[in-house]
Design a protein around this motif. Structure first.
Motif, mmCIF file in Angstrom:
data_model
loop_
_atom_site.group_PDB
_atom_site.id
_atom_site.type_symbol
_atom_site.label_atom_id
_atom_site.label_comp_id
_atom_site.label_asym_id
_atom_site.label_seq_id
_atom_site.Cartn_x
_atom_site.Cartn_y
_atom_site.Cartn_z
ATOM 1 N N LEU A 112 41.803 30.999 42.486
ATOM 2 C CA LEU A 112 42.013 30.995 43.935
ATOM 3 C C LEU A 112 41.587 32.353 44.489
ATOM 4 O O LEU A 112 41.992 33.399 43.978
ATOM 5 N N LEU A 113 40.745 32.359 45.523
ATOM 6 C CA LEU A 113 40.338 33.617 46.137
ATOM 7 C C LEU A 113 41.561 34.282 46.759
ATOM 8 O O LEU A 113 42.219 33.698 47.616
ATOM 9 N N PRO A 114 41.902 35.504 46.325
ATOM 10 C CA PRO A 114 43.114 36.156 46.836
ATOM 11 C C PRO A 114 43.057 36.347 48.354
ATOM 12 O O PRO A 114 41.987 36.566 48.936
ATOM 13 N N GLY A 144 38.147 44.483 44.250
ATOM 14 C CA GLY A 144 39.065 43.731 43.399
ATOM 15 C C GLY A 144 38.452 42.504 42.758
ATOM 16 O O GLY A 144 39.029 41.934 41.821
ATOM 17 N N LEU A 145 37.276 42.068 43.220
ATOM 18 C CA LEU A 145 36.602 40.935 42.596
ATOM 19 C C LEU A 145 35.811 41.418 41.393
ATOM 20 O O LEU A 145 35.259 42.513 41.391
ATOM 21 N N VAL A 150 34.619 33.322 39.019
ATOM 22 C CA VAL A 150 34.349 32.312 40.045
ATOM 23 C C VAL A 150 35.649 32.053 40.811
ATOM 24 O O VAL A 150 36.700 31.834 40.199
ATOM 25 N N TYR A 151 35.558 32.098 42.131
ATOM 26 C CA TYR A 151 36.717 31.900 42.985
ATOM 27 C C TYR A 151 36.487 30.701 43.903
ATOM 28 O O TYR A 151 35.353 30.415 44.294
ATOM 29 N N TYR A 174 35.736 23.095 50.358
ATOM 30 C CA TYR A 174 36.006 23.966 49.222
ATOM 31 C C TYR A 174 34.852 24.968 49.098
ATOM 32 O O TYR A 174 33.730 24.589 48.772
ATOM 33 N N TYR A 175 35.144 26.242 49.360
ATOM 34 C CA TYR A 175 34.132 27.295 49.274
ATOM 35 C C TYR A 175 34.235 27.970 47.903
ATOM 36 O O TYR A 175 35.307 28.416 47.501
ATOM 37 N N VAL A 176 33.098 28.031 47.203
ATOM 38 C CA VAL A 176 33.057 28.568 45.847
ATOM 39 C C VAL A 176 32.258 29.882 45.854
ATOM 40 O O VAL A 176 31.144 29.933 46.379
ATOM 41 N N PHE A 177 32.848 30.919 45.285
ATOM 42 C CA PHE A 177 32.218 32.239 45.243
ATOM 43 C C PHE A 177 32.029 32.668 43.785
ATOM 44 O O PHE A 177 33.012 32.812 43.057
#
Length: 423
Positions: A112-114, A144-145, A150-151, A174-177
């Motif tokens: 989960l993206l913080p 921090g990433l 993958v977030y 759903y956005y994926v980074f």
């Protein structure tokens, strides 16, 4: 969790690749076939949810700028009749349970993206007389990433309007980074004469070939190497050929003759690889009365034996192929507007045209057959117009040439990445 998985099942499959410096166009999609009546188009929906089940970004954790705004959030009212009143829209970001369900469905292990790593306007409005919020920014903060992680950020919108209900099937995106290091180009060598008039350089099997001002052909070893090896002269007599290149599909040299009985004609020669380079007889591929003038030095290779050139009339973009014997070229005009001084050095990377433009390095996606353009286009790099030339190597690497003759190789060039020229 069961309710969350149901939500995920509503999301359509596929992947829409969006990049930092440009995004694919977001066309409004039809609602599900189970709702045939036109009134179903009155619903409010999340454009990104309608495009695909996940929106993918590359995030460069070592970038100097520590936050990036991705303009990829858009809420829209279906149909053609704009509402006669404002419609307030609220966003909420969903928690770990949604990410767990997403990972289960996709076979991923994304985090989960913080909350500290993103910001999003929570309250927006679809204005009276319009059909959309417009494209809104989702800002990602890099501190921090970690490289390689993958977030996922699930985003849901809510709205309450009697005339325009929310489509629950298209309410969550759903956005994926994917975090990685900034891609960079690497120095592979220097060719002092490479920018002289009449010099042409191109891929040759697994190496580079250079035609010098005197018409001699040289091979610069590159196969399995990090830098160019010592050049070896392999032929001469090519001073009267323009647009010369190596066609890997047919294992032939192709060009346009500038003098003699084959003036203005496209011709080809069979050619063997190093260490024993042998060049065959000249074969007529296409008879023309004006190719030297109208195509000049613009031919460049594609995939599966195809190649391209930019015609001076209408600045049109042409697609060429040969028959199995390397003769009888066919051609078709597939696009216009390619002004040579503005759209410089087009080349093929994967299944797209990459071209140098004053605003940046641009990508134009081709259809699967390579014979027509798709509608998708975007920017992939900055500063490349300062190079004297770019070209592709084996349709996967981009090689750029500096004014001093240095060659910079961008290996495994990512047409969905973000590049800054190594000048």
């Amino acid at each position: 969790m069961e309710r969350i998985m149901d939500r995920l099942k509503w999301i359509r499959g596929g992947v829409a690749a969006l990049v930092l410096l440009g995004m694919a166009s977001c066309a409004k999609e039809n609602l599900p076939d189970a709702e045939p009546e036109l009134k179903s188009y009155n619903k409010i929906y999340f454009v990104q949810a309608s495009l695909s089940g996940n929106i993918n970004f590359k995030v460069y954790v070592d970038a100097n700028k520590r936050d990036t705004a991705f303009n990829v959030v858009n809420i829209t009212v279906g149909g053609t009749a704009a509402p006669d009143h404002d419609i307030p829209v609220q966003f909420e970001t969903l928690g770990q349970a949604y990410v767990d369900a997403y990972n289960t469905q996709k076979g991923m292990t994304a985090k989960l993206l913080p909350e500290a790593n993103f910001s999003l306007d929570r309250d927006v409005v679809i204005k009276k007389g319009t059909l959309t919020t417009g494209t809104l920014p989702l800002q990602v903060k890099l501190d921090g990433l970690s490289n390689g992680d993958v977030y996922v950020l699930p985003v849901k919108f809510n709205a309450t309007d009697p005339a325009h209900p929310v489509d629950p099937q298209l309410q969550i995106a759903y956005y994926v980074f994917t975090c990685q290091q900034m891609p960079v180009g690497k120095y592979i060598g220097n060719i002092p004469q490479i920018n002289e008039p009449g010099v042409r350089v191109f891929e040759f099997y697994d190496d580079l070939m250079l035609r010098d001002t005197a018409g001699n052909l040289w091979v610069y070893p590159l196969k399995g190497r990090q830098t160019l090896g010592e050049p070896v002269q392999v032929a001469s007599g090519f001073e009267n050929v323009t647009s010369l290149f190596f066609n890997s599909g047919y294992k032939r040299l192709i060009g346009v003759i500038t003098t003699g009985s084959y003036l203005n004609c496209v011709v080809s020669w069979s050619v063997t690889n190093v260490p024993d380079v042998k060049i065959g007889d000249t074969l007529l591929a296409y008879k023309s009365a004006d190719f030297v003038a109208v195509f000049s030095d613009t031919f460049f290779p594609g995939v599966n034996g195809a190649w391209y050139g930019v015609h001076a009339t209408g600045n049109s973009f042409w697609y060429f192929t040969l028959n199995a014997s390397g003769t009888a070229a066919t051609r078709s005009n597939i696009n216009t507007g390619w002004v040579r001084d503005i759209y410089k050095d087009p080349c093929i990377i994967n299944n797209a045209v990459v071209v140098n433009h004053p605003t940046g390095l641009l990508v134009y996606l081709l259809a699967a057959n390579g014979a027509t353009f798709a509608t998708d286009r975007w920017m992939v790099g900055k500063g490349f117009f300062k190079y004297s030339r770019i070209f592709s190597f084996q349709n996967k690497d981009l090689i750029a040439i500096k004014a001093n003759g240095d060659l910079i190789r961008y290996a495994d060039f990512d047409i969905h990445g973000t590049y800054v020229a190594e000048l």
